[in-house]
Design an enzyme around this catalytic site. Structure first.
Site, PDB file in Angstrom:
ATOM      1  CE  LYS A 235      37.470  42.925  43.924  1.00 43.39           C
ATOM      2  NZ  LYS A 235      38.802  43.118  43.291  1.00 43.39           N
TER       3      LYS A 235
ATOM      4  CE  LYS B 281      44.161  48.506  43.873  1.00 42.71           C
ATOM      5  NZ  LYS B 281      43.371  47.497  44.586  1.00 42.71           N
TER       6      LYS B 281
HETATM    7 MG    MG Z   1      42.489  43.356  45.176  1.00 42.43          MG
END
Ligand code: MG
Length: 368
Positions: A265, A165
């Protein structure tokens, strides 16, 4: 077979350690998860979980799930749980949007369908493609040294794919993070740099054109149009995630040539039914996909990984598991677990995970 009762629980899920996204802009310490159990008149029980990743990651939050369930759950009572498409349409007519709130109900319907058919979910989604699913780590934003240390810890746990990230308003720091990770990346490892929409297009172009990394960059900017602008001015493949909510968003991303891969997702898309539609579209157009849920316990993780296991290997990238980040576990030993960087799926009918009743505690709502 008819749906006789729907019961709802809420659980706070503390993370084992705080987690930062988007260059430290977003911090997470606990998740608010909603569990549903659908009971049928012939004594089957289907389980679902809806767990947004906090309140700041997507336009979704735990309280919204339960408020919407108050409207949605009564619509399903008395219907055959195997009529999954019709029940999804029924929910969509009564409440357009709010996909994250529909996801736990849809998951429980699939669990019941699998149990009634005597088949695991991956068999219903197209059949197992291999024995196990490769897993990817999730590396919280930090200093370059801290991120390298997290990569090395993940490597020791068997992970060979990492989602690092990055993102922030200091391009020099992001360049330093990426180059530090690239310096320790092994030949058998892949790293996706997930920006979580933190960069402006100008910043994205500056950083991506400055680094040696040639692999995936994920959701560099907020919108599809911004990501497309970046796509046209950089050389790295783009993965899209947070800007894809409906099937139509995926169609537009494909037609625009905005990406080479997407995250699939269930909780972001409205459940396994919608996620499977997107997965099938992604296979048809040749995307590569990480198939995993937004968050949650081993229940949500396992549901998403059934879809991953049934996806062609050439279209399937590694899947992330949320539950290793949590302090609590409602179903120890059950479901998809990290075994040296890979996970096997339960071959039992349905989803294959049943949360512990004592762990769940008192229900917050019941509909019958
Ligand atoms: Mg992502």
């Amino acid at each position: 077979m008819k749906i006789a009762r729907i019961t709802v629980w809420q659980k706070d899920l503390p993370l084992a350690a705080p987690y930062w996204l988007s260059g430290g802009r977003l911090k997470f310490e606990r998740l608010d998860s909603t569990f549903v159990r659908i009971d049928t008149d012939d004594d089957l029980m289907g389980w679902g979980e809806g767990c947004p990743w906090g309140n700041t990651y997507l336009p979704a939050f735990g309280g919204g799930t339960r408020a919407a369930l108050d409207l949605l759950a009564p619509l399903l009572i008395g219907h055959d749980p195997r009529e999954i498409e019709a029940l999804n349409r029924r929910m969509d007519v009564a409440l357009p949007g709010h996909p994250y709130a529909k996801s736990p109900l849809d998951m429980a319907l699939w669990d019941l369908f699998g149990q009634s058919a005597g088949l695991p979910l991956y068999a219903l989604f197209g059949g197992a493609e291999g024995e196990t699913v490769a897993l990817n780590s999730s590396i919280s934003t930090g200093t370059p040294d801290a991120m390298v240390a997290r990569i090395e810890a993940a490597r020791a746990a068997g992970y060979r794919t990492h989602s690092a990230k990055v993102g922030g308003d200091d391009p020099a720091l992001d360049i330093a993070r990426i180059e530090a990770v690239e310096a320790v990346r092994r030949d058998d490892e892949a790293v996706t740099y997930d920006v979580n929409r933190a960069w402006t297009p100008a910043l994205a172009i500056q950083v991506m054109n400055a680094v040696s990394a040639g692999g995936w960059f994920e959701q560099p900017c907020e919108t599809l149009d911004q990501c497309l602008h970046v796509r046209r001015r950089t050389r790295q493949p783009i993965m899209l995630d947070e800007c894809l909510h409906r099937f139509q968003d995926h169609l537009e991303a494909w037609k625009a040539g905005a990406c080479e891969g997407v995250k699939v997702k269930p909780n972001r898309l409205g459940g396994l039914t919608r996620a499977r539609q997107v997965r099938d579209f992604g296979v048809a157009v040749g995307w590569r996909m990480h198939i995993e849920d937004v968050g949650g316990t081993v229940l949500a993780d396992t549901a998403a990984l059934h879809l991953a296991l049934s996806t062609a290997p050439e279209n399937r990238l590694a899947s992330w598991l949320c539950h290793p980040h949590l302090a609590d576990d409602p179903a120890p030993g059950q479901g998809a677990r990290n075994r040296n960087g890979r996970a096997a799926l339960p071959a039992t009918p349905g989803l294959g995970v049943v949360p512990d009743a004592d762990w769940l505690g008192d229900a917050v709502a019941a509909y019958h």
